[in-house]
Design a protein around this motif. Sequence first.
Motif, PDB file in Angstrom:
ATOM      1  N   GLY A 299       0.820  -0.973  -0.093  1.00  0.00           N
ATOM      2  CA  GLY A 299       0.032  -0.023   0.081  1.00  0.00           C
ATOM      3  C   GLY A 299       0.725   1.174  -0.055  1.00  0.00           C
ATOM      4  N   THR A 300       1.747   1.289   0.756  1.00  0.00           N
ATOM      5  CA  THR A 300       2.886   2.407   1.013  1.00  0.00           C
ATOM      6  C   THR A 300       3.411   2.567  -0.477  1.00  0.00           C
ATOM      7  OG1 THR A 300       3.026   2.017   3.203  1.00  0.00           O
ATOM      8  CG2 THR A 300       4.800   3.300   1.765  1.00  0.00           C
ATOM      9  N   SER A 301       3.778   1.598  -1.244  1.00  0.00           N
ATOM     10  CA  SER A 301       4.490   1.743  -2.300  1.00  0.00           C
ATOM     11  C   SER A 301       3.728   1.996  -3.492  1.00  0.00           C
ATOM     12  CB  SER A 301       5.139   0.108  -2.736  1.00  0.00           C
ATOM     13  OG  SER A 301       5.607   0.139  -4.167  1.00  0.00           O
ATOM     14  N   GLN A 302       2.156   1.809  -3.438  1.00  0.00           N
ATOM     15  CA  GLN A 302       1.098   1.970  -4.561  1.00  0.00           C
ATOM     16  C   GLN A 302       1.226   3.422  -4.335  1.00  0.00           C
ATOM     17  OE1 GLN A 302      -0.182  -0.211  -6.711  1.00  0.00           O
ATOM     18  NE2 GLN A 302       1.661  -1.334  -6.285  1.00  0.00           N
ATOM     19  N   GLU A 303       0.813   3.870  -2.833  1.00  0.00           N
ATOM     20  CA  GLU A 303       0.373   5.517  -2.728  1.00  0.00           C
ATOM     21  C   GLU A 303       1.406   6.559  -3.272  1.00  0.00           C
ATOM     22  OE1 GLU A 303      -0.383   5.108   1.483  1.00  0.00           O
ATOM     23  OE2 GLU A 303      -2.422   5.032   1.168  1.00  0.00           O
ATOM     24  N   ALA A 304       2.959   5.871  -3.299  1.00  0.00           N
ATOM     25  CA  ALA A 304       4.131   6.733  -3.568  1.00  0.00           C
ATOM     26  C   ALA A 304       3.927   6.718  -4.860  1.00  0.00           C
ATOM     27  CB  ALA A 304       5.423   6.019  -3.263  1.00  0.00           C
ATOM     28  N   ARG A 305       3.658   5.792  -5.768  1.00  0.00           N
ATOM     29  CA  ARG A 305       3.420   5.768  -7.333  1.00  0.00           C
ATOM     30  C   ARG A 305       2.402   6.581  -7.731  1.00  0.00           C
ATOM     31  NH1 ARG A 305       3.734   1.174 -11.356  1.00  0.00           N
ATOM     32  NH2 ARG A 305       3.913   2.450 -13.345  1.00  0.00           N
ATOM     33  N   LEU A 306       1.187   6.317  -6.849  1.00  0.00           N
ATOM     34  CA  LEU A 306       0.001   7.165  -7.206  1.00  0.00           C
ATOM     35  C   LEU A 306       0.374   8.835  -7.029  1.00  0.00           C
ATOM     36  CD1 LEU A 306      -2.959   7.556  -7.934  1.00  0.00           C
ATOM     37  CD2 LEU A 306      -3.278   7.251  -5.471  1.00  0.00           C
ATOM     38  N   ALA A 307       0.952   9.215  -6.356  1.00  0.00           N
ATOM     39  CA  ALA A 307       1.696  10.557  -6.164  1.00  0.00           C
ATOM     40  C   ALA A 307       2.550  10.896  -7.260  1.00  0.00           C
ATOM     41  CB  ALA A 307       2.376  10.543  -4.650  1.00  0.00           C
ATOM     42  N   ARG A 308       3.047  10.096  -7.787  1.00  0.00           N
ATOM     43  CA  ARG A 308       4.216  10.380  -8.786  1.00  0.00           C
ATOM     44  C   ARG A 308       3.285  10.430  -9.936  1.00  0.00           C
ATOM     45  NH1 ARG A 308       7.431   6.227  -6.932  1.00  0.00           N
ATOM     46  NH2 ARG A 308       6.902   5.015  -8.745  1.00  0.00           N
ATOM     47  N   VAL A 309       2.409   9.679 -10.291  1.00  0.00           N
ATOM     48  CA  VAL A 309       1.473   9.593 -11.551  1.00  0.00           C
ATOM     49  C   VAL A 309       0.626  10.964 -11.420  1.00  0.00           C
ATOM     50  CG1 VAL A 309      -0.474   8.733 -12.431  1.00  0.00           C
ATOM     51  CG2 VAL A 309       1.561   7.087 -11.830  1.00  0.00           C
ATOM     52  N   GLU A 310       0.080  11.531 -10.248  1.00  0.00           N
ATOM     53  CA  GLU A 310      -0.470  12.592 -10.173  1.00  0.00           C
ATOM     54  C   GLU A 310       0.401  13.680 -10.470  1.00  0.00           C
ATOM     55  OE1 GLU A 310      -2.562  12.099  -6.570  1.00  0.00           O
ATOM     56  OE2 GLU A 310      -4.326  11.201  -7.535  1.00  0.00           O
ATOM     57  N   ARG A 311       1.624  13.777  -9.917  1.00  0.00           N
ATOM     58  CA  ARG A 311       2.543  14.816 -10.216  1.00  0.00           C
ATOM     59  C   ARG A 311       2.760  14.861 -11.887  1.00  0.00           C
ATOM     60  NH1 ARG A 311       3.909  19.287 -10.646  1.00  0.00           N
ATOM     61  NH2 ARG A 311       6.080  20.066 -10.653  1.00  0.00           N
ATOM     62  N   ALA A 312       3.228  13.780 -12.325  1.00  0.00           N
ATOM     63  CA  ALA A 312       3.328  13.811 -14.055  1.00  0.00           C
ATOM     64  C   ALA A 312       2.015  14.203 -14.558  1.00  0.00           C
ATOM     65  CB  ALA A 312       3.747  12.283 -14.186  1.00  0.00           C
ATOM     66  N   LEU A 313       0.788  14.025 -14.277  1.00  0.00           N
ATOM     67  CA  LEU A 313      -0.361  14.634 -14.825  1.00  0.00           C
ATOM     68  C   LEU A 313      -0.166  15.988 -14.787  1.00  0.00           C
ATOM     69  CD1 LEU A 313      -3.052  11.758 -14.062  1.00  0.00           C
ATOM     70  CD2 LEU A 313      -2.359  12.419 -16.265  1.00  0.00           C
ATOM     71  N   ALA A 314      -0.023  16.492 -13.462  1.00  0.00           N
ATOM     72  CA  ALA A 314      -0.092  17.886 -13.184  1.00  0.00           C
ATOM     73  C   ALA A 314       1.206  18.674 -14.153  1.00  0.00           C
ATOM     74  CB  ALA A 314       0.308  18.344 -11.705  1.00  0.00           C
ATOM     75  N   LYS A 315       2.333  17.981 -14.216  1.00  0.00           N
ATOM     76  CA  LYS A 315       3.436  18.556 -15.058  1.00  0.00           C
ATOM     77  C   LYS A 315       2.825  18.644 -16.324  1.00  0.00           C
ATOM     78  CE  LYS A 315       7.554  17.471 -14.286  1.00  0.00           C
ATOM     79  NZ  LYS A 315       8.199  18.390 -13.871  1.00  0.00           N
ATOM     80  N   LEU A 316       1.976  17.584 -17.029  1.00  0.00           N
ATOM     81  CA  LEU A 316       1.259  17.690 -18.389  1.00  0.00           C
ATOM     82  C   LEU A 316       0.475  19.066 -18.436  1.00  0.00           C
ATOM     83  CD1 LEU A 316       0.552  14.244 -19.243  1.00  0.00           C
ATOM     84  CD2 LEU A 316       1.908  15.591 -20.515  1.00  0.00           C
ATOM     85  N   GLU A 317      -0.228  19.252 -17.466  1.00  0.00           N
ATOM     86  CA  GLU A 317      -0.996  20.584 -17.299  1.00  0.00           C
ATOM     87  C   GLU A 317      -0.169  21.934 -17.354  1.00  0.00           C
ATOM     88  OE1 GLU A 317      -4.583  20.805 -17.672  1.00  0.00           O
ATOM     89  OE2 GLU A 317      -4.526  18.624 -17.939  1.00  0.00           O
ATOM     90  N   GLU A 318       0.887  21.961 -16.646  1.00  0.00           N
ATOM     91  CA  GLU A 318       1.727  23.189 -16.422  1.00  0.00           C
ATOM     92  C   GLU A 318       2.366  23.239 -17.510  1.00  0.00           C
ATOM     93  OE1 GLU A 318       3.980  21.847 -13.392  1.00  0.00           O
ATOM     94  OE2 GLU A 318       2.375  22.070 -11.646  1.00  0.00           O
ATOM     95  N   GLY A 319       2.691  22.100 -18.526  1.00  0.00           N
ATOM     96  CA  GLY A 319       3.574  22.173 -19.447  1.00  0.00           C
ATOM     97  C   GLY A 319       5.188  22.065 -19.232  1.00  0.00           C
ATOM     98  N   THR A 320       5.425  21.372 -18.029  1.00  0.00           N
ATOM     99  CA  THR A 320       6.563  20.993 -17.560  1.00  0.00           C
ATOM    100  C   THR A 320       6.944  19.553 -17.691  1.00  0.00           C
ATOM    101  OG1 THR A 320       6.205  20.936 -15.196  1.00  0.00           O
ATOM    102  CG2 THR A 320       6.727  23.069 -16.165  1.00  0.00           C
TER     103      THR A 320
END
Length: 116
Positions: free
Chosen positions: A56-77
């Motif tokens: 669960g801890t590992s999956q939550e960390a991965r989810l945070a990375r995925v959400e950050r990558a999606l935010a970076k797509l929105e930001e253009g970074t």
Amino acid sequence: MSDAIRERLEHERAQLRERIEGLAAPPELGAAQGFGKRIGDGTVEAIRRLTDIGVGTSQEARLARVERALAKLEEGTYGRCDACGAQIPPARLEALPDSVLCVDCASAQRRAAPRR
């Protein structure tokens, strides 16, 4: 290309959320074993629970990375390292689309992380 990446990341996010919810779900009534008084009683259940916590801890960390990558797509970074700003190599992004750190910064972060 960014549409394909976004779709891949959104699919990954949905799968991760589903897995995390499954790990967080309470056991079915009567399915959980109590920890017995004898050596070995409940060992399998204890190991399963500890494994679920780690997963669960590992999956939550991965989810945070995925959400950050999606935010970076929105930001253009997307494709730029969050730590140093360097360009993340396309091969790394192809293999790990949720990468928000370049190889050097990711390695430095792993070395700095406390050991369990």
